[in-house]
Design a protein around this motif. Structure first.
Motif, mmCIF file in Angstrom:
data_model
loop_
_atom_site.group_PDB
_atom_site.id
_atom_site.type_symbol
_atom_site.label_atom_id
_atom_site.label_comp_id
_atom_site.label_asym_id
_atom_site.label_seq_id
_atom_site.Cartn_x
_atom_site.Cartn_y
_atom_site.Cartn_z
ATOM 1 N N VAL A 49 0.845 -1.200 0.000
ATOM 2 C CA VAL A 49 0.000 0.000 0.000
ATOM 3 C C VAL A 49 0.880 1.249 0.000
ATOM 4 C CG1 VAL A 49 -1.572 1.382 1.422
ATOM 5 C CG2 VAL A 49 -2.025 -1.052 1.059
ATOM 6 N N ALA A 50 1.890 1.248 0.880
ATOM 7 C CA ALA A 50 2.784 2.403 0.967
ATOM 8 C C ALA A 50 3.539 2.619 -0.338
ATOM 9 C CB ALA A 50 3.767 2.215 2.123
ATOM 10 N N LYS A 51 3.979 1.521 -0.945
ATOM 11 C CA LYS A 51 4.710 1.650 -2.212
ATOM 12 C C LYS A 51 3.806 2.199 -3.309
ATOM 13 C CE LYS A 51 8.309 1.396 -4.770
ATOM 14 N NZ LYS A 51 9.434 2.334 -4.511
ATOM 15 N N ASN A 52 2.556 1.744 -3.342
ATOM 16 C CA ASN A 52 1.616 2.269 -4.336
ATOM 17 C C ASN A 52 1.338 3.750 -4.106
ATOM 18 O OD1 ASN A 52 1.371 -0.129 -5.722
ATOM 19 N ND2 ASN A 52 -0.457 -0.794 -4.627
ATOM 20 N N LEU A 53 1.259 4.157 -2.844
ATOM 21 C CA LEU A 53 1.093 5.581 -2.549
ATOM 22 C C LEU A 53 2.292 6.382 -3.045
ATOM 23 C CD1 LEU A 53 -0.436 5.675 1.054
ATOM 24 C CD2 LEU A 53 -1.482 6.570 -1.032
ATOM 25 N N GLU A 54 3.472 5.834 -2.829
ATOM 26 C CA GLU A 54 4.670 6.528 -3.298
ATOM 27 C C GLU A 54 4.651 6.655 -4.816
ATOM 28 O OE1 GLU A 54 9.407 6.353 -3.845
ATOM 29 O OE2 GLU A 54 8.054 4.677 -4.178
ATOM 30 N N ARG A 55 4.180 5.610 -5.504
ATOM 31 C CA ARG A 55 4.077 5.657 -6.962
ATOM 32 C C ARG A 55 3.071 6.720 -7.414
ATOM 33 N NH1 ARG A 55 8.354 3.453 -9.545
ATOM 34 N NH2 ARG A 55 8.586 1.230 -9.184
ATOM 35 N N ILE A 56 1.958 6.815 -6.692
ATOM 36 C CA ILE A 56 0.982 7.867 -7.017
ATOM 37 C C ILE A 56 1.648 9.233 -6.893
ATOM 38 C CG2 ILE A 56 -1.130 9.012 -6.219
ATOM 39 C CD1 ILE A 56 -2.219 6.214 -5.505
ATOM 40 N N GLY A 57 2.437 9.398 -5.818
ATOM 41 C CA GLY A 57 3.169 10.644 -5.655
ATOM 42 C C GLY A 57 4.132 10.904 -6.798
ATOM 43 N N ASP A 58 4.794 9.838 -7.274
ATOM 44 C CA ASP A 58 5.715 9.981 -8.417
ATOM 45 C C ASP A 58 4.985 10.448 -9.666
ATOM 46 O OD1 ASP A 58 7.933 9.239 -6.967
ATOM 47 O OD2 ASP A 58 7.938 7.151 -7.650
ATOM 48 N N HIS A 59 3.826 9.859 -9.928
ATOM 49 C CA HIS A 59 3.073 10.242 -11.126
ATOM 50 C C HIS A 59 2.498 11.651 -10.997
ATOM 51 C CE1 HIS A 59 3.253 6.683 -13.665
ATOM 52 N NE2 HIS A 59 3.184 5.959 -12.560
ATOM 53 N N ALA A 60 2.127 12.056 -9.775
ATOM 54 C CA ALA A 60 1.702 13.435 -9.568
ATOM 55 C C ALA A 60 2.846 14.391 -9.894
ATOM 56 C CB ALA A 60 1.233 13.643 -8.124
#
Length: 238
Positions: A193-204
């Motif tokens: 979950v945390a890694k997916n959140l970090e990825r969302i942040g990367d795409h933002a």
């Protein structure tokens, strides 16, 4: 396009507005997906977990619509300068938004597998990380809709804090798993979950970089600020 008839120019402007509108709708949907996915995990909200995957087909359809329209404009209108930068940026941003929707759906699907970890600090770290990612995503979408280079740069700078929170959460969860092996299962899901959140942040941040370039014609530095170390803006393999 200076020699084009007035009606052709009007049609061209309408197509650009339609393209921006499609991507703005995508932005609103993926913001909703992300918010519901986070609520599903942090608040153990089963109903919230259902919505992100349900919205995925609509986001995917909008991405295809944006791609087809952008290609049509490029092929038939031969845009130049600012218009060309905007169209190419929008084409790439639609891909970023689609990936954000995918990550949100992945988070939502893991919500049912995450148990409440009594006494762990990980949920407080997760809440902080989720709040910051949501804020950055919202600012990125706003900068995209409003062509706001200054706000886009704020998102780019904020990526550091997201990375630092991810590192903190990773260390907490590894420590917790070592102390209580019975919690390895839910902790692993929280790590994803945390890694997916970090990825969302990367795409933002990707979106913010594209907005900045479209508006100013200049690229932000190729090395993003990152907590503890620098990182190039080339996305890691999935």
């Amino acid at each position: 396009m200076g020699n084009e008839p007035a009606h052709t120019i009007t049609r061209y402007d309408q197509e650009l507005d339609r393209l921006r509108g499609i991507v703005a709708r995508m932005g609103g949907l993926v913001e909703r997906q992300t918010a519901q996915a986070i609520a599903a995990v942090v608040n153990q909200n089963e109903e919230a977990a259902l919505e992100p995957p349900e919205l995925d087909p609509e986001v995917d359809a909008l991405e295809r619509e944006a791609e087809m329209l952008a290609i049509r404009i490029l092929a038939l209108r031969a845009p130049m300068a600012v218009d060309l930068r905007v169209i190419v940026a929008v084409l790439k941003m639609s891909g970023d938004l689609e990936r954000i929707g995918d990550y949100a759906s992945s988070i939502a699907r893991r919500a049912a597998k995450v148990e409440v970890l009594d006494g762990a600090l990980s949920f407080s770290a997760l809440r902080a990380m989720a709040r910051l990612v949501q804020e950055n995503l919202h600012m990125a979408v706003e900068s995209m809709v409003e062509n706001d280079a200054e706000r886009a740069q704020e998102v780019w700078k904020a990526d550091t804090a997201v990375d630092e929170l991810y590192t903190t959460m990773f260390r907490e969860l590894v420590t917790y798993m070592m102390e209580d092996p019975r919690k390895i299962g839910p902790c692993i899901h929280l790590l994803f979950v945390a890694k997916n959140l970090e990825r969302i942040g990367d795409h933002a941040t990707n979106i913010a970089e594209r907005v900045y370039y479209a508006v100013t014609g200049e690229m932000l530095p190729s090395v993003r600020p990152r907590g503890g170390a620098a990182r190039t803006n080339i996305e890691q393999p999935e």
